[in-house]
Design a protein around this motif. Structure first.
Motif, PDB file in Angstrom:
ATOM      1  N   TRP A 248     -16.413  53.730  71.391  1.00  0.00           N
ATOM      2  CA  TRP A 248     -16.881  53.356  70.055  1.00  0.00           C
ATOM      3  C   TRP A 248     -16.731  54.589  69.175  1.00  0.00           C
ATOM      4  CZ3 TRP A 248     -22.762  53.349  68.777  1.00  0.00           C
ATOM      5  CH2 TRP A 248     -22.965  53.000  67.430  1.00  0.00           C
ATOM      6  N   GLN A 249     -16.215  54.389  67.968  1.00  0.00           N
ATOM      7  CA  GLN A 249     -15.949  55.513  67.066  1.00  0.00           C
ATOM      8  C   GLN A 249     -16.759  55.369  65.773  1.00  0.00           C
ATOM      9  OE1 GLN A 249     -14.008  57.951  68.073  1.00  0.00           O
ATOM     10  NE2 GLN A 249     -13.152  56.971  69.896  1.00  0.00           N
ATOM     11  N   PRO A 250     -18.071  55.559  65.829  1.00  0.00           N
ATOM     12  CA  PRO A 250     -18.872  55.428  64.594  1.00  0.00           C
ATOM     13  C   PRO A 250     -18.514  56.470  63.547  1.00  0.00           C
ATOM     14  CG  PRO A 250     -20.195  56.363  66.374  1.00  0.00           C
ATOM     15  CD  PRO A 250     -18.912  55.909  66.986  1.00  0.00           C
ATOM     16  N   GLN A 251     -18.014  57.622  63.994  1.00  0.00           N
ATOM     17  CA  GLN A 251     -17.641  58.674  63.044  1.00  0.00           C
ATOM     18  C   GLN A 251     -16.437  58.262  62.198  1.00  0.00           C
ATOM     19  OE1 GLN A 251     -17.231  58.732  66.282  1.00  0.00           O
ATOM     20  NE2 GLN A 251     -15.261  59.643  66.836  1.00  0.00           N
ATOM     21  N   LEU A 252     -15.715  57.220  62.634  1.00  0.00           N
ATOM     22  CA  LEU A 252     -14.579  56.707  61.865  1.00  0.00           C
ATOM     23  C   LEU A 252     -14.936  55.437  61.109  1.00  0.00           C
ATOM     24  CD1 LEU A 252     -11.690  57.259  64.467  1.00  0.00           C
ATOM     25  CD2 LEU A 252     -12.456  58.781  62.628  1.00  0.00           C
ATOM     26  N   GLY A 253     -16.231  55.148  61.048  1.00  0.00           N
ATOM     27  CA  GLY A 253     -16.681  53.984  60.299  1.00  0.00           C
ATOM     28  C   GLY A 253     -16.795  52.712  61.119  1.00  0.00           C
ATOM     29  N   GLU A 254     -16.548  52.791  62.416  1.00  0.00           N
ATOM     30  CA  GLU A 254     -16.646  51.614  63.266  1.00  0.00           C
ATOM     31  C   GLU A 254     -18.109  51.255  63.489  1.00  0.00           C
ATOM     32  OE1 GLU A 254     -14.000  50.161  67.039  1.00  0.00           O
ATOM     33  OE2 GLU A 254     -15.037  52.081  67.243  1.00  0.00           O
ATOM     34  N   THR A 255     -18.453  49.995  63.356  1.00  0.00           N
ATOM     35  CA  THR A 255     -19.826  49.542  63.498  1.00  0.00           C
ATOM     36  C   THR A 255     -19.979  48.681  64.730  1.00  0.00           C
ATOM     37  OG1 THR A 255     -19.547  47.490  62.233  1.00  0.00           O
ATOM     38  CG2 THR A 255     -20.019  49.512  60.974  1.00  0.00           C
ATOM     39  N   LEU A 256     -21.217  48.466  65.139  1.00  0.00           N
ATOM     40  CA  LEU A 256     -21.468  47.585  66.279  1.00  0.00           C
ATOM     41  C   LEU A 256     -21.041  46.161  65.975  1.00  0.00           C
ATOM     42  CD1 LEU A 256     -24.949  48.882  67.512  1.00  0.00           C
ATOM     43  CD2 LEU A 256     -22.728  49.176  68.613  1.00  0.00           C
ATOM     44  N   GLU A 257     -21.136  45.767  64.690  1.00  0.00           N
ATOM     45  CA  GLU A 257     -20.736  44.411  64.318  1.00  0.00           C
ATOM     46  C   GLU A 257     -19.242  44.188  64.542  1.00  0.00           C
ATOM     47  OE1 GLU A 257     -22.771  46.365  62.550  1.00  0.00           O
ATOM     48  OE2 GLU A 257     -24.572  45.203  63.064  1.00  0.00           O
ATOM     49  N   THR A 282     -22.282  38.536  77.688  1.00  0.00           N
ATOM     50  CA  THR A 282     -23.720  38.216  77.774  1.00  0.00           C
ATOM     51  C   THR A 282     -24.611  39.237  77.078  1.00  0.00           C
ATOM     52  OG1 THR A 282     -23.858  39.331  79.924  1.00  0.00           O
ATOM     53  CG2 THR A 282     -23.431  36.941  79.930  1.00  0.00           C
ATOM     54  N   GLY A 283     -24.085  40.394  76.716  1.00  0.00           N
ATOM     55  CA  GLY A 283     -24.914  41.394  76.049  1.00  0.00           C
ATOM     56  C   GLY A 283     -24.112  42.616  75.654  1.00  0.00           C
ATOM     57  N   LYS A 284     -24.641  43.357  74.672  1.00  0.00           N
ATOM     58  CA  LYS A 284     -24.012  44.599  74.215  1.00  0.00           C
ATOM     59  C   LYS A 284     -25.112  45.597  73.886  1.00  0.00           C
ATOM     60  CE  LYS A 284     -20.831  41.579  71.847  1.00  0.00           C
ATOM     61  NZ  LYS A 284     -20.611  40.951  70.537  1.00  0.00           N
ATOM     62  N   ALA A 285     -24.897  46.837  74.246  1.00  0.00           N
ATOM     63  CA  ALA A 285     -25.876  47.882  73.950  1.00  0.00           C
ATOM     64  C   ALA A 285     -25.139  49.187  73.687  1.00  0.00           C
ATOM     65  CB  ALA A 285     -26.855  48.052  75.105  1.00  0.00           C
ATOM     66  N   PRO A 286     -25.391  49.826  72.562  1.00  0.00           N
ATOM     67  CA  PRO A 286     -24.730  51.107  72.294  1.00  0.00           C
ATOM     68  C   PRO A 286     -25.365  52.224  73.098  1.00  0.00           C
ATOM     69  CG  PRO A 286     -26.277  50.615  70.545  1.00  0.00           C
ATOM     70  CD  PRO A 286     -26.290  49.422  71.464  1.00  0.00           C
ATOM     71  N   TRP A 287     -24.581  53.215  73.460  1.00  0.00           N
ATOM     72  CA  TRP A 287     -25.145  54.429  74.042  1.00  0.00           C
ATOM     73  C   TRP A 287     -24.299  55.633  73.634  1.00  0.00           C
ATOM     74  CZ3 TRP A 287     -22.225  57.134  77.691  1.00  0.00           C
ATOM     75  CH2 TRP A 287     -21.233  56.418  78.374  1.00  0.00           C
ATOM     76  N   HIS A 288     -24.938  56.760  73.680  1.00  0.00           N
ATOM     77  CA  HIS A 288     -24.330  57.982  73.173  1.00  0.00           C
ATOM     78  C   HIS A 288     -24.401  59.057  74.254  1.00  0.00           C
ATOM     79  CE1 HIS A 288     -24.920  55.999  69.261  1.00  0.00           C
ATOM     80  NE2 HIS A 288     -26.132  55.728  69.714  1.00  0.00           N
ATOM     81  N   ALA A 289     -23.269  59.632  74.564  1.00  0.00           N
ATOM     82  CA  ALA A 289     -23.236  60.752  75.508  1.00  0.00           C
ATOM     83  C   ALA A 289     -23.335  62.046  74.732  1.00  0.00           C
ATOM     84  CB  ALA A 289     -21.950  60.724  76.324  1.00  0.00           C
TER      85      ALA A 289
END
Length: 542
Positions: A248-257, A282-289
């Motif tokens: 997932w690349q939130p720093q590039l504007g990508e959202t969970l939606e 069946t499910g989605k959950a964000p996580w950050h390393a």
């Protein structure tokens, strides 16, 4: 401080995930009354945090939890290796390692072994056992504020279901409230380290046909490296339930939606190389390393443990294991101080011991992510440090070079280059199979509730001195003779003294957490005076 409180407890634990629940179990085993509060309604429902290393399983063994955990983990008992592949249907595949313990060499060091048990399966086991030990565990209960002075901590709690407000006064507070810890923030404790490493979305899904694609490859995780759809595939039951970690690349504007069910299903099909398999998201959950370690582990009567104290890359499953071992280290020290057997200075050794371990381990975890080319992770120069010991050495061979130990060398690295479990002060005490009243057990099984002194079975000098010093200091100290016909009889004629780095005239003092506190390599002119000085220094007795 509020003079009208609803509840008084020696210890308040905030956070009811793996670390908080482990702290509850350990304190309960030591007879310490406590209250645990967790804002969520129940334990984790999302499969994550599955790797429990050998040191953690040793701890759970002595806490009476190993059998229940292995039963909960039975479905993944045959999953061992880590596979890296361009897809599961092509030729570009290699095992980063196929067995956790090839050849069974781990048995030389430990009576326990690694265990693959997902957090959602492990936590209910800990809840049950912690409550059996008298733990007061309250879910749907949030700490809204706290304050402390030199003698106590006051906390305001709220039941999120009933709206009831509860005021609690505790001697000490354990902050096991996660990486965004409000408690750590209120204490103004900064963190050091590279920070965020990468971001993933954990996708749970069902697929009946994926098991046929996987075949007999019983991996812990498969890193799929297709540039068009990389990620990590993890089995939940090896049949129909699976987890996929997608970058997932939130720093590039990508959202969970942006991670729609359709996108996730197509990503998984492309990654595994099977375009037509059935997939039901069946499910989605964000996580950050991330790699961050708190600059301090304590402020007054508040102690950080687990993710509130350190964040690590998930590769190697070091994060949760380090947190559980934080709780284990802290629990015996709190118990010893609360019983009046040690001065409060003993609690200062928690940070002195655990912070350097977190620093060394987090660097190793990041290096491991780089070595395994973890999907989504591109190591910046210098992140993760150099390779520092093998996985087993990092998990089991770390040592306390300063703290509640006497005779450790503070110039030595926290993680040595090779396994050195030879009785050196600051290291985990050696494992030795013995017979006690006919029962077979590991010497590690002796270490939980009290300090333990090991001596030779043919010489009672140290044991008599231990009994007199324990009485003088009003503390719990168990002394054992080892040898033929003694309290503990080693199997196969093993030389306990050689294994512990001493002589038959010497003695080894082991802490309740299984680490060597002190040893004498020979006799003492005055054993009682020697032990008295050792124990008063170790326990910060005035």
């Amino acid at each position: 401080m509020n003079e009208n409180v609803d509840l008084r407890v020696p210890v308040l634990i905030v956070g009811g995930s793996l670390v908080g629940l482990s702290a509850s179990l350990f304190l309960g085993r030591l007879g310490i009354e406590h209250l645990l509060v967790e804002k969520h309604r129940s334990t984790s429902t999302h499969p994550r945090g599955r790797g429990n290393n050998v040191r953690t399983m040793e701890i759970f063994r002595t806490a009476g939890a190993e059998q229940g955990i292995r039963e909960a983990a039975e479905v993944l008992a045959d999953n061992h290796g880590i596979l890296q592949a361009g897809s599961l249907t092509g030729d570009d595949q290699k095992w980063l390692f196929k067995e956790i313990d090839p050849g069974g060499g781990l048995a030389r060091f430990s009576p326990a072994g690694w265990c693959l048990c997902s957090q959602n399966d492990l936590e209910p086991v800990l809840v049950k056992l912690a409550r059996e030990q008298g733990g007061d565990l309250r879910f749907s209960t949030e700490m809204q504020s706290f304050d402390q002075n030199g003698s106590e901590v006051d906390a305001a709690l709220k039941n999120r279901e009933t709206g009831e407000h509860i005021s609690v006064r505790a001697d000490y507070l354990i902050a096991a409230d996660g990486p965004r810890s409000p408690i750590r923030e209120q204490l103004h404790i900064d963190r050091t380290g590279p920070g965020d490493l990468f971001h993933n979305v954990s996708i749970t899904f069902r697929s009946r046909q994926l098991a046929d694609v996987v075949g007999d490859r019983r991996f812990i995780v498969c890193y799929l490296t297709n540039p068009a759809a990389d990620g990590a595939l993890l089995p939940v039951d090896n049949r129909t339930e699976w987890v996929f970690h997608a970058p997932w690349q939130p720093q590039l504007g990508e959202t969970l939606e942006d991670f729609t069910d359709e996108r996730c299903a197509e990503h998984i099909r492309t990654a595994v190389g099977a375009a037509d398999i059935d997939i039901e998201i069946t499910g989605k959950a964000p996580w950050h390393a991330a790699e961050r370690v708190a600059e301090r582990y304590a402020s007054g009567r508040v102690f950080l443990a687990g993710d509130s104290a350190h964040e690590m890359s998930p590769t190697g499953a070091f994060g949760s294991n380090t947190g559980i071992q934080d709780a284990h280290n802290l629990a015996w020290k709190l118990a010893t101080v609360l019983r009046g057997e040690a001065g409060p200075g003993l609690l200062d050794t928690y940070e002195a011991e655990r912070l350097p371990v977190a620093q060394a381990t987090s660097a190793r975890a990041s290096a491991r992510s780089s070595e395994h080319s973890h999907p989504g992770y591109a190591a910046a120069p210098g992140v993760g440090g150099g390779k520092q010991g093998g996985m087993l050495t990092v998990a089991l061979g770390y040592r306390y070079v300063r703290g509640a130990v006497l005779g450790a060398d503070p110039q030595q690295p926290v993680v040595p280059q090779g396994m050195q479990l030879n009785g050196r002060p600051g290291s985990r005490a050696p494992h030795l199979w013995v017979r006690q009243a006919g029962d077979r057990k590991s010497t590690l099984d002796l270490y939980e509730r009290t300090l333990v002194l090991l001596t030779d079975g043919e010489d009672v000098t140290w044991r008599r001195a231990a009994a007199r010093v324990a009485a003088r200091l009003s503390l719990q100290l168990q002394a054992y003779g080892i040898g033929p016909g003694a309290d503990l009889e080693p199997e196969n004629g093993a030389d306990w003294a050689e294994i512990h780095g001493t002589t038959p005239e010497g003695a080894v003092l082991v802490r309740p957490d299984g680490f060597v506190a002190w040893r004498s390599t020979g006799s003492a002119a005055d054993a009682e005076a020697t032990l008295h000085e050792v124990l008063t220094t170790l326990l910060h007795r005035t």
